[in-house]
Design an enzyme around this catalytic site. Structure first.
Site, PDB file in Angstrom:
ATOM      1  N   MET A   1     -30.237  20.489  11.935  1.00  0.00           N
ATOM      2  CA  MET A   1     -28.983  19.944  11.421  1.00  0.00           C
ATOM      3  C   MET A   1     -29.250  19.317  10.056  1.00  0.00           C
ATOM      4  O   MET A   1     -30.066  18.404   9.939  1.00  0.00           O
ATOM      5  CB  MET A   1     -28.443  18.886  12.387  1.00  0.00           C
ATOM      6  CG  MET A   1     -27.124  18.252  11.986  1.00  0.00           C
ATOM      7  SD  MET A   1     -26.650  17.000  13.228  1.00  0.00           S
ATOM      8  CE  MET A   1     -24.987  16.604  12.658  1.00  0.00           C
ATOM      9  N   PRO A   2     -28.601  19.800   8.989  1.00  0.00           N
ATOM     10  CA  PRO A   2     -28.804  19.195   7.669  1.00  0.00           C
ATOM     11  C   PRO A   2     -28.437  17.709   7.678  1.00  0.00           C
ATOM     12  O   PRO A   2     -27.421  17.315   8.251  1.00  0.00           O
ATOM     13  CB  PRO A   2     -27.856  19.990   6.762  1.00  0.00           C
ATOM     14  CG  PRO A   2     -27.673  21.308   7.465  1.00  0.00           C
ATOM     15  CD  PRO A   2     -27.688  20.973   8.923  1.00  0.00           C
TER      16      PRO A   2
ATOM     17  N   LEU B   1     -27.491  15.930   5.262  1.00  0.00           N
ATOM     18  CA  LEU B   1     -26.335  15.685   4.398  1.00  0.00           C
ATOM     19  C   LEU B   1     -25.273  16.724   4.705  1.00  0.00           C
ATOM     20  O   LEU B   1     -25.552  17.927   4.721  1.00  0.00           O
ATOM     21  CB  LEU B   1     -26.720  15.778   2.919  1.00  0.00           C
ATOM     22  CG  LEU B   1     -25.557  15.743   1.917  1.00  0.00           C
ATOM     23  CD1 LEU B   1     -24.875  14.375   1.913  1.00  0.00           C
ATOM     24  CD2 LEU B   1     -26.029  16.115   0.515  1.00  0.00           C
ATOM     25  N   GLY B   2     -24.072  16.261   4.979  1.00  0.00           N
ATOM     26  CA  GLY B   2     -22.954  17.164   5.200  1.00  0.00           C
ATOM     27  C   GLY B   2     -21.766  16.754   4.355  1.00  0.00           C
ATOM     28  O   GLY B   2     -21.747  15.680   3.744  1.00  0.00           O
ATOM     29  N   LEU B   3     -20.774  17.617   4.327  1.00  0.00           N
ATOM     30  CA  LEU B   3     -19.543  17.326   3.605  1.00  0.00           C
ATOM     31  C   LEU B   3     -18.482  16.875   4.604  1.00  0.00           C
ATOM     32  O   LEU B   3     -18.068  17.638   5.471  1.00  0.00           O
ATOM     33  CB  LEU B   3     -19.049  18.569   2.861  1.00  0.00           C
ATOM     34  CG  LEU B   3     -17.689  18.427   2.151  1.00  0.00           C
ATOM     35  CD1 LEU B   3     -17.787  17.417   1.009  1.00  0.00           C
ATOM     36  CD2 LEU B   3     -17.198  19.772   1.634  1.00  0.00           C
ATOM     37  N   GLY B   4     -18.051  15.634   4.487  1.00  0.00           N
ATOM     38  CA  GLY B   4     -16.939  15.147   5.278  1.00  0.00           C
ATOM     39  C   GLY B   4     -15.631  15.642   4.687  1.00  0.00           C
ATOM     40  O   GLY B   4     -15.495  15.746   3.467  1.00  0.00           O
TER      41      GLY B   4
ATOM     42  N   TYR C   1      -7.727  16.811  11.433  1.00  0.00           N
ATOM     43  CA  TYR C   1      -7.694  16.759   9.973  1.00  0.00           C
ATOM     44  C   TYR C   1      -6.690  17.754   9.383  1.00  0.00           C
ATOM     45  O   TYR C   1      -6.389  17.689   8.189  1.00  0.00           O
ATOM     46  CB  TYR C   1      -9.072  17.056   9.377  1.00  0.00           C
ATOM     47  CG  TYR C   1     -10.166  16.104   9.774  1.00  0.00           C
ATOM     48  CD1 TYR C   1      -9.899  14.909  10.461  1.00  0.00           C
ATOM     49  CD2 TYR C   1     -11.496  16.383   9.460  1.00  0.00           C
ATOM     50  CE1 TYR C   1     -10.922  14.052  10.828  1.00  0.00           C
ATOM     51  CE2 TYR C   1     -12.517  15.527   9.811  1.00  0.00           C
ATOM     52  CZ  TYR C   1     -12.226  14.373  10.509  1.00  0.00           C
ATOM     53  OH  TYR C   1     -13.251  13.533  10.866  1.00  0.00           O
TER      54      TYR C   1
ATOM     55  N   HIS D   1     -13.757  13.880  19.989  1.00  0.00           N
ATOM     56  CA  HIS D   1     -13.467  13.108  18.782  1.00  0.00           C
ATOM     57  C   HIS D   1     -13.338  11.608  19.053  1.00  0.00           C
ATOM     58  O   HIS D   1     -13.825  10.780  18.284  1.00  0.00           O
ATOM     59  CB  HIS D   1     -12.188  13.630  18.128  1.00  0.00           C
ATOM     60  CG  HIS D   1     -12.054  13.269  16.687  1.00  0.00           C
ATOM     61  ND1 HIS D   1     -11.254  13.946  15.806  1.00  0.00           N
ATOM     62  CD2 HIS D   1     -12.636  12.289  15.937  1.00  0.00           C
ATOM     63  CE1 HIS D   1     -11.342  13.405  14.606  1.00  0.00           C
ATOM     64  NE2 HIS D   1     -12.176  12.390  14.660  1.00  0.00           N
TER      65      HIS D   1
END
Length: 331
Positions: free
Chosen positions: A13-14, A16-19, A49, A111
């Site tokens: 799992m990276p 850093l991710g993009l939220g 979202y 969630h």
């Protein structure tokens, strides 16, 4: 990019991710594509979202353009509050996979720990005339988790996790689980460091993902406008004098300092940005080390529960749910 290894599957799992919360569909498709071009491989979204379609379009375009393979990507999405029951798990997951145009997701999270009754036409929560949300008082985490496990065995999802659950709730699932939770996503930043929960997760081989790792500066206008929150509710971590001094010492931005602080604790971070400049900046966080003194200085910024931003009380009446995860109410 650096990675953490998830328990049970050994998937990478990276860190850093993009939220993508609060990123509207009309801009997020371009943002996600640009992020993938810059080197992001971890994208975090959710049914709530309302942007999964645009994100799926970006991923599909990137793959079709020969930029990489599906195995290069780590895509996270979440079971919504209106589907937080065993009978709805597979229905929502399959719907989300269809929207995302994917055969599987790398991580599927519950969630929130509570559930709402669902309007079947709009797939949104039912709301009473009083403005209170119609709660599903029979939320059963174990039954829901068992259905998640079935979906994992069917290949619809690689890894399973939780979001916005407390230690007691997680412990109950661990005791009954065949596939134990591999990831916990919670609000976590310098003003709200959740050290006891982080330690609990480490002891149970659960990777912690920090949402709002910069104190969610973008949430301020949303909550003030939509829910009449006081602007004073929101921290200004990016402008904090001590963080600025540390940033100046390293020739970095305050955002880079705050993200590095969490990464060095093996916490995954998913900052949200729609700016290409900031997307690049948020990647440049692996090439420096905070001194012990600097690290301790940031640790001292922790406000405990007073630092929490997301208590979900904007959903009127949610604190009456038996699985509401927090034992306090901010007035």
């Amino acid at each position: 990019m650096k990675y953490v290894t998830l328990s049970q599957t050994n998937d990478l799992m990276p860190t850093l991710g993009l939220g993508t919360w609060q990123a509207s569909s009309d801009i997020i498709e371009t943002v996600v594509y640009n992020a993938l071009e810059l080197g992001y491989r971890h994208i975090d979204t959710a049914f709530n979202y309302n942007n999964e379609k645009a994100i799926g379009n970006a991923i599909k375009k990137w793959l079709e353009n020969g930029k990489g393979t599906r195995n290069d990507l780590f895509i996270t999405t979440k079971l919504p509050h209106v589907g937080n029951r065993a009978s709805d798990v597979k229905k929502f997951l399959e719907l989300q996979l269809n929207i995302l145009q994917l055969d599987y997701v790398d991580l599927y999270l519950i969630h929130v720990s509570f559930g709402f009754q669902c309007n079947p036409e709009t797939l949104t929560p039912l709301v009473n005339p009083s403005g209170e949300y119609v709660l599903d008082m029979e939320t059963d985490h174990i039954a829901t988790w068992k259905k998640m496990e079935e979906c994992q065995k069917e290949g619809l999802v690689r890894n399973l996790g939780l979001s916005n659950f407390n230690e007691s709730q997680i412990s109950k699932i661990i005791k009954e689980a065949t596939i134990k939770p591999q990831v916990l996503q919670v609000e976590l930043h310098a003003y709200f460091q959740q050290r006891k929960l982080v330690q609990f997760c480490e002891e149970n081989d659960i990777i912690v993902t920090a949402y709002a790792p910069l104190g969610s500066p973008g949430a301020k206008d949303h909550f003030v406008t939509k829910y009449n929150y006081s602007p004073d509710t929101f921290p200004d971590l990016l402008g904090h004098s001590e963080v600025k001094a540390i940033a100046d010492h390293h020739g970095k931005t305050t955002a880079q300092i705050l993200l590095n602080f969490l990464l060095k604790q093996k916490i995954v971070v998913i900052p949200k940005s729609t700016s290409e400049h900031r997307l690049k900046e948020n990647m440049d966080i692996y090439d420096f080390e905070l001194t012990p003194e600097e690290n301790n200085s940031i640790k001292k910024l922790d406000r405990g529960e007073k630092g929490r931003i997301f208590n979900f009380l904007f959903w009127k009446g949610v604190e009456n749910h038996p699985e509401y995860p927090f034992t306090f109410i901010i007035q």
